[in-house]
Design an enzyme around this catalytic site. Sequence first.
Site, PDB file in Angstrom:
ATOM      1  N   TYR A  13      50.848  35.988   9.926  1.00 55.15           N
ATOM      2  CA  TYR A  13      51.191  37.497   9.607  1.00 55.15           C
ATOM      3  C   TYR A  13      50.861  38.171  10.888  1.00 55.15           C
ATOM      4  CZ  TYR A  13      52.979  36.769   5.189  1.00 55.15           C
ATOM      5  OH  TYR A  13      53.866  36.053   4.131  1.00 55.15           O
ATOM      6  N   VAL A  91      43.677  32.911  13.770  1.00 51.41           N
ATOM      7  CA  VAL A  91      43.882  31.852  12.893  1.00 51.41           C
ATOM      8  C   VAL A  91      43.314  32.508  11.525  1.00 51.41           C
ATOM      9  CG1 VAL A  91      43.788  29.955  14.253  1.00 51.41           C
ATOM     10  CG2 VAL A  91      41.623  30.653  13.448  1.00 51.41           C
ATOM     11  N   ASN A  92      43.523  31.557  10.442  1.00 51.83           N
ATOM     12  CA  ASN A  92      43.085  32.160   9.116  1.00 51.83           C
ATOM     13  C   ASN A  92      41.673  31.977   8.949  1.00 51.83           C
ATOM     14  OD1 ASN A  92      44.437  29.634   9.452  1.00 51.83           O
ATOM     15  ND2 ASN A  92      44.042  29.176   7.247  1.00 51.83           N
ATOM     16  N   THR A  93      41.053  32.751   8.031  1.00 50.11           N
ATOM     17  CA  THR A  93      39.894  33.091   7.856  1.00 50.11           C
ATOM     18  C   THR A  93      39.324  33.173   6.724  1.00 50.11           C
ATOM     19  OG1 THR A  93      39.404  35.084   8.649  1.00 50.11           O
ATOM     20  CG2 THR A  93      38.896  33.650  10.222  1.00 50.11           C
ATOM     21  N   GLU A 166      49.917  45.166   6.535  1.00 47.89           N
ATOM     22  CA  GLU A 166      51.499  44.529   6.320  1.00 47.89           C
ATOM     23  C   GLU A 166      52.456  45.513   5.765  1.00 47.89           C
ATOM     24  OE1 GLU A 166      51.014  40.627   4.267  1.00 47.89           O
ATOM     25  OE2 GLU A 166      49.255  40.284   5.571  1.00 47.89           O
ATOM     26  N   ALA A 220      35.680  48.845   8.279  1.00 51.94           N
ATOM     27  CA  ALA A 220      36.875  49.624   8.048  1.00 51.94           C
ATOM     28  C   ALA A 220      37.497  48.999   6.765  1.00 51.94           C
ATOM     29  CB  ALA A 220      37.899  49.585   9.233  1.00 51.94           C
ATOM     30  N   CYS A 273      43.110  40.323   2.932  1.00 52.03           N
ATOM     31  CA  CYS A 273      42.005  40.976   3.715  1.00 52.03           C
ATOM     32  C   CYS A 273      40.724  41.737   3.049  1.00 52.03           C
ATOM     33  CB  CYS A 273      42.544  42.014   4.787  1.00 52.03           C
ATOM     34  SG  CYS A 273      43.344  41.116   5.951  1.00 52.03           S
ATOM     35  N   PHE A 335      51.900  41.741  -2.886  1.00 45.20           N
ATOM     36  CA  PHE A 335      50.746  42.485  -2.950  1.00 45.20           C
ATOM     37  C   PHE A 335      50.807  43.886  -2.750  1.00 45.20           C
ATOM     38  CE2 PHE A 335      48.555  43.766   0.881  1.00 45.20           C
ATOM     39  CZ  PHE A 335      49.230  43.116   1.793  1.00 45.20           C
ATOM     40  N   ARG A 435      51.674  51.567 -10.900  1.00 38.49           N
ATOM     41  CA  ARG A 435      51.801  52.178  -9.384  1.00 38.49           C
ATOM     42  C   ARG A 435      52.289  53.764  -9.679  1.00 38.49           C
ATOM     43  NH1 ARG A 435      49.789  49.150  -5.019  1.00 38.49           N
ATOM     44  NH2 ARG A 435      50.392  46.829  -5.311  1.00 38.49           N
TER      45      ARG A 435
HETATM   46  P1  NAD Z   1      47.832  33.353   8.456  1.00 35.64           P
HETATM   47  O1  NAD Z   1      47.451  32.213   7.380  1.00 35.64           O
HETATM   48  O2  NAD Z   1      49.383  33.969   8.101  1.00 35.64           O
HETATM   49  O3  NAD Z   1      47.926  32.448   9.792  1.00 35.64           O
HETATM   50  C1  NAD Z   1      47.007  31.695  10.570  1.00 35.64           C
HETATM   51  C2  NAD Z   1      47.788  30.494  11.167  1.00 35.64           C
HETATM   52  O4  NAD Z   1      47.006  29.994  11.842  1.00 35.64           O
HETATM   53  C3  NAD Z   1      48.600  29.580  10.010  1.00 35.64           C
HETATM   54  O5  NAD Z   1      49.933  29.631  10.532  1.00 35.64           O
HETATM   55  C4  NAD Z   1      47.873  28.340  10.628  1.00 35.64           C
HETATM   56  O6  NAD Z   1      48.546  27.051  10.613  1.00 35.64           O
HETATM   57  C5  NAD Z   1      47.371  28.379  11.927  1.00 35.64           C
HETATM   58  N1  NAD Z   1      46.166  27.708  12.277  1.00 35.64           N
HETATM   59  C6  NAD Z   1      44.923  27.451  11.621  1.00 35.64           C
HETATM   60  N2  NAD Z   1      44.280  26.739  12.617  1.00 35.64           N
HETATM   61  C7  NAD Z   1      44.866  26.289  13.552  1.00 35.64           C
HETATM   62  C8  NAD Z   1      44.704  25.763  14.777  1.00 35.64           C
HETATM   63  N3  NAD Z   1      43.297  24.964  14.940  1.00 35.64           N
HETATM   64  N4  NAD Z   1      45.468  25.476  15.796  1.00 35.64           N
HETATM   65  C9  NAD Z   1      46.657  26.000  15.888  1.00 35.64           C
HETATM   66  N5  NAD Z   1      47.037  26.831  14.794  1.00 35.64           N
HETATM   67  C10 NAD Z   1      45.851  26.949  13.452  1.00 35.64           C
HETATM   68  O7  NAD Z   1      46.486  34.473   8.760  1.00 35.64           O
HETATM   69  P2  NAD Z   1      47.081  35.999   9.012  1.00 35.64           P
HETATM   70  O8  NAD Z   1      47.286  36.815   8.003  1.00 35.64           O
HETATM   71  O9  NAD Z   1      47.728  35.903  10.069  1.00 35.64           O
HETATM   72  O10 NAD Z   1      45.401  36.234   9.458  1.00 35.64           O
HETATM   73  C11 NAD Z   1      44.822  35.845  10.871  1.00 35.64           C
HETATM   74  C12 NAD Z   1      43.525  36.493  10.914  1.00 35.64           C
HETATM   75  O11 NAD Z   1      43.821  37.905  11.210  1.00 35.64           O
HETATM   76  C13 NAD Z   1      42.504  36.286   9.591  1.00 35.64           C
HETATM   77  O12 NAD Z   1      41.193  36.414  10.199  1.00 35.64           O
HETATM   78  C14 NAD Z   1      42.733  37.539   9.105  1.00 35.64           C
HETATM   79  O13 NAD Z   1      41.705  38.001   8.322  1.00 35.64           O
HETATM   80  C15 NAD Z   1      42.953  38.832  10.066  1.00 35.64           C
HETATM   81  N6  NAD Z   1      43.659  39.861   9.936  1.00 35.64           N
HETATM   82  C16 NAD Z   1      44.649  39.707   9.063  1.00 35.64           C
HETATM   83  C17 NAD Z   1      45.746  40.855   8.572  1.00 35.64           C
HETATM   84  C18 NAD Z   1      46.806  40.817   7.877  1.00 35.64           C
HETATM   85  O14 NAD Z   1      47.506  41.871   7.296  1.00 35.64           O
HETATM   86  N7  NAD Z   1      47.408  39.564   7.145  1.00 35.64           N
HETATM   87  C19 NAD Z   1      45.332  41.954   9.267  1.00 35.64           C
HETATM   88  C20 NAD Z   1      44.321  42.046   9.992  1.00 35.64           C
HETATM   89  C21 NAD Z   1      43.577  40.898  10.312  1.00 35.64           C
HETATM   90  C1  UDX Z   2      44.605  46.265   5.166  1.00 35.94           C
HETATM   91  C2  UDX Z   2      44.032  47.168   5.959  1.00 35.94           C
HETATM   92  O1  UDX Z   2      44.718  48.411   5.717  1.00 35.94           O
HETATM   93  C3  UDX Z   2      44.460  46.804   7.585  1.00 35.94           C
HETATM   94  O2  UDX Z   2      44.009  48.010   8.443  1.00 35.94           O
HETATM   95  C4  UDX Z   2      43.690  45.547   7.969  1.00 35.94           C
HETATM   96  O3  UDX Z   2      44.162  45.243   9.268  1.00 35.94           O
HETATM   97  C5  UDX Z   2      44.305  44.675   6.861  1.00 35.94           C
HETATM   98  O4  UDX Z   2      43.938  44.792   5.404  1.00 35.94           O
HETATM   99  P1  UDX Z   2      46.984  45.312   4.079  1.00 35.94           P
HETATM  100  O5  UDX Z   2      45.990  44.435   3.338  1.00 35.94           O
HETATM  101  O6  UDX Z   2      48.123  44.832   4.961  1.00 35.94           O
HETATM  102  O7  UDX Z   2      45.849  46.189   5.225  1.00 35.94           O
HETATM  103  O8  UDX Z   2      47.619  46.490   3.482  1.00 35.94           O
HETATM  104  P2  UDX Z   2      46.934  47.937   2.713  1.00 35.94           P
HETATM  105  O9  UDX Z   2      47.955  48.917   3.024  1.00 35.94           O
HETATM  106  O10 UDX Z   2      45.711  48.256   3.212  1.00 35.94           O
HETATM  107  O11 UDX Z   2      47.082  47.585   1.315  1.00 35.94           O
HETATM  108  C6  UDX Z   2      45.909  46.813   0.635  1.00 35.94           C
HETATM  109  C7  UDX Z   2      46.203  46.981  -0.858  1.00 35.94           C
HETATM  110  O12 UDX Z   2      45.694  48.188  -1.559  1.00 35.94           O
HETATM  111  C8  UDX Z   2      47.478  46.737  -1.413  1.00 35.94           C
HETATM  112  O13 UDX Z   2      47.486  45.845  -2.514  1.00 35.94           O
HETATM  113  C9  UDX Z   2      48.230  48.243  -1.723  1.00 35.94           C
HETATM  114  O14 UDX Z   2      48.905  48.340  -2.770  1.00 35.94           O
HETATM  115  C10 UDX Z   2      46.695  48.679  -2.213  1.00 35.94           C
HETATM  116  N1  UDX Z   2      46.420  50.202  -2.005  1.00 35.94           N
HETATM  117  C11 UDX Z   2      46.643  50.644  -0.866  1.00 35.94           C
HETATM  118  C12 UDX Z   2      46.507  51.006  -3.109  1.00 35.94           C
HETATM  119  O15 UDX Z   2      46.170  50.525  -4.449  1.00 35.94           O
HETATM  120  N2  UDX Z   2      46.391  52.364  -2.956  1.00 35.94           N
HETATM  121  C13 UDX Z   2      46.440  52.883  -1.824  1.00 35.94           C
HETATM  122  O16 UDX Z   2      46.188  54.144  -1.841  1.00 35.94           O
HETATM  123  C14 UDX Z   2      46.389  52.038  -0.653  1.00 35.94           C
END
Ligand code: NAD
Ligand code: UDX
Length: 456
Positions: A13, A91-93, A166, A220, A273, A335, A435
């Site tokens: 993502y 990568v995922n954490t 997202e 944050a 997150c 979500f 909501r």
């Molecule tokens: P995700 O699970 O969607 O994607 C991670 C990808 O990494 C997977 O497709 C997995 O197969 C791949 N991967 C894992 N280990 C690997 C390896 N050794 N080599 C190659 N590929 C590998 O995760 P995401 O939602 O993209 O999140 C990634 C990071 O970014 C996390 O630390 C998360 O906390 C952070 N983050 C996520 C969001 C969000 O909105 N999803 C926002 C900000 C930060």
């Molecule tokens: C969040 C942070 O906003 C983003 O900066 C970070 O990089 C990743 O985590 P995300 O989880 O993708 O982003 O969506 P966000 O819009 O923050 O919503 C998170 C959850 O809170 C959702 O379930 C949303 O419905 C809920 N939410 C958000 C509320 O219930 N009320 C609000 O006013 C805002």
Amino acid sequence: MRPRRICCIGAGYVGGPTMAVIADRCPDLTVTVVDLNAARVAAWNDPDLSRLPVYEPGLDAVVGRCRGRNLFFSTAVEQAIAAADMVFLSVNTPTKTRGLGAGQASDLKWVEASARTVAEAATGHTIVVEKSTLPVRTAEAIQAILGSGRPGQSFSVLSNPEFLAEGTAIRDLEEPDRVLIGGADPEAIEALAAIYARWVPQPRILRTNLWSSELSKLTANAFLAQRISSINSIAAFCEATGADVSEVARAIGADTRIGEKFLQAGPGFGGSCFQKDILNLVYLCRHYGLEEVAAYWEQVVRLNTWQQHRIARLVVTRLFGTVTGKRIGLLGFAFKADTNDTRESPAIRIARDLLEEGAQLQIVDPKVSEQQITRDLGLPPGEGEGSWQLASGVEAAASGADALVLVTEWDVFARIHWPAVVAVMRQPAWLFDARGRADETAARAAGLRVWRIGQG
Ligand code: NAD
Ligand code: UDX
């Protein structure tokens, strides 16, 4: 130091959309996103852009412009690392599920594995950028894994956490409030800053030390989640006292010191997150002996879990104390709106509670598949007490139902034609709007009893 080739490990993502926007804004850079998950990579390469593995408004257009030009998705991890002068770890954490810190600490095995692959495959000088959200001081561990490098290798480690949300990822990436770069090597910091500077105004590119950057990301998310738990706590209080949380939110949000954003009461925050990052913060605080600080942040997550169970409980209570064998339509499963992501979705906990009570759920979501819901509920679709089925639309979800529960704020649910929906429900019928998104007046006029989040 001017990077020409970028590699991003992790096509999820964050990795997918982030790299697509970098490739779009920097046509002279070659950006390769690699992943071990071959099915995911294949989906990123699907000629039909409506089948990308991540749904984000606007993402298909960006990928369509760059893919095959200077944006590539591949499973050839080592090859892409070897060719790159800058490698992002995206990568995922997730939260650890076993061992030391289980249930709270971040599981860093994927970060460690990808850092080891970089150590093996990199050539020349490589800037390694932490894009994943990581515990403060992880850069130290990455630096240790990379070591001083084999002959001909050298590394600089930077932290560049991602703040996109997202559903609005493309807008957030194209017009970020800020870009944060933490590091100790000024040349590496400026090399990364120069990439963002192609479309982000310089004052929005913040430079800090490594630890401040890592910790700012956790902070944050903790502050944002805290606002949601705060407004949800007040929503429950509004329901008990006759106040209306949307009016309270408007009144307090007008204070510029508080601000109007992130004050929407709901079924609790979901997403991959918030919970994970706060629990990680809690774990780290305890590790450093800060028990009161840990307990303070832990309460944000506790209130969130309580809120999700509370919604399910009040549905059961209003339906005469039992939902056994009753049909209930669940409006939304993602979500939040505008994403196909269901990680930690409040819909999961609410659905599980209702299934446990014997309800027959009819679930509708514009972007979430039957397979995904099966995985999330740990139960295939079925019939009878404690079962669920996927409904093709709102009317199908309402068919024969005693109640509809609006869990995700998809736009389509704000535009429901209520008379047609109420006509297929069993009376007396309820709308539980967790909501505050539905047209309440129209729903009541059509004959529904309405419960709305935070309305006394
Ligand atoms: P995700 O699970 O969607 O994607 C991670 C990808 O990494 C997977 O497709 C997995 O197969 C791949 N991967 C894992 N280990 C690997 C390896 N050794 N080599 C190659 N590929 C590998 O995760 P995401 O939602 O993209 O999140 C990634 C990071 O970014 C996390 O630390 C998360 O906390 C952070 N983050 C996520 C969001 C969000 O909105 N999803 C926002 C900000 C930060
Ligand atoms: C969040 C942070 O906003 C983003 O900066 C970070 O990089 C990743 O985590 P995300 O989880 O993708 O982003 O969506 P966000 O819009 O923050 O919503 C998170 C959850 O809170 C959702 O379930 C949303 O419905 C809920 N939410 C958000 C509320 O219930 N009320 C609000 O006013 C805002």
